[in-house]
Write a protein that holds these residues in place. Sequence first.
Motif, PDB file in Angstrom:
ATOM      1  N   SER A 114       0.835  -1.194   0.000  1.00  0.00           N
ATOM      2  CA  SER A 114       0.000   0.000   0.000  1.00  0.00           C
ATOM      3  C   SER A 114       0.875   1.251   0.000  1.00  0.00           C
ATOM      4  O   SER A 114       2.105   1.171  -0.103  1.00  0.00           O
ATOM      5  N   TYR A 115       0.257   2.407   0.144  1.00  0.00           N
ATOM      6  CA  TYR A 115       0.969   3.674   0.037  1.00  0.00           C
ATOM      7  C   TYR A 115       0.111   4.750   0.695  1.00  0.00           C
ATOM      8  O   TYR A 115      -1.114   4.621   0.776  1.00  0.00           O
ATOM      9  N   THR A 116       0.747   5.811   1.175  1.00  0.00           N
ATOM     10  CA  THR A 116      -0.012   6.891   1.810  1.00  0.00           C
ATOM     11  C   THR A 116      -0.007   8.176   0.992  1.00  0.00           C
ATOM     12  O   THR A 116      -0.806   9.074   1.248  1.00  0.00           O
ATOM     13  N   ALA A 125      -1.886   2.730 -14.232  1.00  0.00           N
ATOM     14  CA  ALA A 125      -1.697   2.065 -15.516  1.00  0.00           C
ATOM     15  C   ALA A 125      -2.186   0.624 -15.479  1.00  0.00           C
ATOM     16  O   ALA A 125      -2.829   0.145 -16.426  1.00  0.00           O
ATOM     17  N   ASN A 126      -1.922  -0.094 -14.384  1.00  0.00           N
ATOM     18  CA  ASN A 126      -2.287  -1.505 -14.308  1.00  0.00           C
ATOM     19  C   ASN A 126      -3.786  -1.722 -14.213  1.00  0.00           C
ATOM     20  O   ASN A 126      -4.291  -2.739 -14.668  1.00  0.00           O
ATOM     21  N   ARG A 127      -4.501  -0.794 -13.609  1.00  0.00           N
ATOM     22  CA  ARG A 127      -5.940  -0.998 -13.491  1.00  0.00           C
ATOM     23  C   ARG A 127      -6.714  -0.234 -14.567  1.00  0.00           C
ATOM     24  O   ARG A 127      -7.931  -0.330 -14.642  1.00  0.00           O
ATOM     25  N   GLY A 128      -5.982   0.481 -15.432  1.00  0.00           N
ATOM     26  CA  GLY A 128      -6.628   1.298 -16.447  1.00  0.00           C
ATOM     27  C   GLY A 128      -7.641   0.572 -17.310  1.00  0.00           C
ATOM     28  O   GLY A 128      -8.781   1.047 -17.473  1.00  0.00           O
ATOM     29  N   PRO A 129      -7.294  -0.591 -17.915  1.00  0.00           N
ATOM     30  CA  PRO A 129      -8.269  -1.285 -18.777  1.00  0.00           C
ATOM     31  C   PRO A 129      -9.548  -1.686 -18.050  1.00  0.00           C
ATOM     32  O   PRO A 129     -10.592  -1.866 -18.691  1.00  0.00           O
ATOM     33  N   ALA A 146      -1.558  -9.505 -12.905  1.00  0.00           N
ATOM     34  CA  ALA A 146      -0.455  -8.604 -12.566  1.00  0.00           C
ATOM     35  C   ALA A 146      -0.216  -8.504 -11.062  1.00  0.00           C
ATOM     36  O   ALA A 146       0.827  -8.006 -10.633  1.00  0.00           O
ATOM     37  N   CYS A 147      -1.171  -8.979 -10.273  1.00  0.00           N
ATOM     38  CA  CYS A 147      -1.029  -8.881  -8.815  1.00  0.00           C
ATOM     39  C   CYS A 147       0.040  -9.809  -8.249  1.00  0.00           C
ATOM     40  O   CYS A 147       0.484  -9.614  -7.122  1.00  0.00           O
ATOM     41  N   ILE A 203       2.038  -3.565  -9.203  1.00  0.00           N
ATOM     42  CA  ILE A 203       0.857  -2.712  -9.025  1.00  0.00           C
ATOM     43  C   ILE A 203       1.205  -1.465  -8.226  1.00  0.00           C
ATOM     44  O   ILE A 203       0.863  -0.340  -8.608  1.00  0.00           O
ATOM     45  N   VAL A 204       1.857  -1.656  -7.093  1.00  0.00           N
ATOM     46  CA  VAL A 204       2.325  -0.542  -6.266  1.00  0.00           C
ATOM     47  C   VAL A 204       3.837  -0.686  -6.124  1.00  0.00           C
ATOM     48  O   VAL A 204       4.309  -1.584  -5.418  1.00  0.00           O
ATOM     49  N   PRO A 205       4.628   0.150  -6.778  1.00  0.00           N
ATOM     50  CA  PRO A 205       6.086   0.016  -6.699  1.00  0.00           C
ATOM     51  C   PRO A 205       6.575   0.075  -5.257  1.00  0.00           C
ATOM     52  O   PRO A 205       6.038   0.839  -4.440  1.00  0.00           O
ATOM     53  N   PRO A 206       7.583  -0.734  -4.909  1.00  0.00           N
ATOM     54  CA  PRO A 206       8.091  -0.719  -3.529  1.00  0.00           C
ATOM     55  C   PRO A 206       8.505   0.661  -3.051  1.00  0.00           C
ATOM     56  O   PRO A 206       8.414   0.957  -1.855  1.00  0.00           O
ATOM     57  N   ALA A 207       8.931   1.518  -3.962  1.00  0.00           N
ATOM     58  CA  ALA A 207       9.322   2.876  -3.558  1.00  0.00           C
ATOM     59  C   ALA A 207       8.159   3.632  -2.933  1.00  0.00           C
ATOM     60  O   ALA A 207       8.357   4.479  -2.062  1.00  0.00           O
ATOM     61  N   ALA A 208       6.926   3.330  -3.363  1.00  0.00           N
ATOM     62  CA  ALA A 208       5.760   3.996  -2.780  1.00  0.00           C
ATOM     63  C   ALA A 208       5.572   3.576  -1.334  1.00  0.00           C
ATOM     64  O   ALA A 208       5.193   4.382  -0.479  1.00  0.00           O
ATOM     65  N   SER A 209       5.834   2.318  -1.054  1.00  0.00           N
ATOM     66  CA  SER A 209       5.750   1.829   0.316  1.00  0.00           C
ATOM     67  C   SER A 209       6.854   2.425   1.172  1.00  0.00           C
ATOM     68  O   SER A 209       6.636   2.811   2.318  1.00  0.00           O
ATOM     69  N   ALA A 210       8.050   2.504   0.597  1.00  0.00           N
ATOM     70  CA  ALA A 210       9.188   3.036   1.358  1.00  0.00           C
ATOM     71  C   ALA A 210       8.986   4.495   1.723  1.00  0.00           C
ATOM     72  O   ALA A 210       9.626   4.995   2.653  1.00  0.00           O
TER      73      ALA A 210
END
Length: 250
Positions: A114-116, A125-129, A146-147, A203-210
Amino acid sequence: MTLPLHIATQGNPANPSIVMLHGFSMSHAIFAPLMARLSDSFHVIAPDLRGHGLSPKPEQAYGDSAAWAADIAQILASLDRPLLLGWSMGGRVAMDYIRHHGDAALSALALIGSYTGPVPAATKANRGPMFDEDQRETGTAAFVRACTKDPLAPDLAQTLLDEALLCPHHVRMALAARDEDYTADAATVTVPTLILHGDADAIVPPAASAAHNIPNATHVIYDGIGHTPFLEAPDRFADDLAAFAREARK
């Protein structure tokens, strides 16, 4: 206004509680294997969030952070210091709760994949379609695939696809418009917090979590794991979560 959510439970209510919030377009079913692993020692509660699974899906009920928070508050009200776990978008709903109710009723918080901050570009992009009604089934299947880094067992993958397809177009479009930034709310968290991410999360890049700015949080990275560590490394994840939950209640 709260909604009467569908709620799945497992385990003895006398045991410590863990409340699990699923992600975008999913349902409680994504947690079924994890719930089974934890039910001997914990009381596990997994609602279908508004607009998802078997919960109500009104036309307009998704833009108000306070409403999402109230849904969770009504579940937590009868529990003794539960651990609140949010996976993917469920982590955002957990932060809705923190924003409006604080964390005094919790023993701990766990944010998984997840991310804040604002919604990452890769997530959109992944959920766009999935937002194109003409591509609803194929887009949802691509999102489910993709999950995970590696394919799930066919029966589990089909279950997730079936559940994800229960989320209707109007709900998906309303959720696409939610781009809350919880950076300030994250700084107010005082309970022990587990931030866990797979390093192969597409889906959520690890950098977003970090980038979480929750004080004194414990950060854990699973190597070779995608967006659903509780499905891709089920025994390890269940053991890590159980150990964290027990330690947080001391």
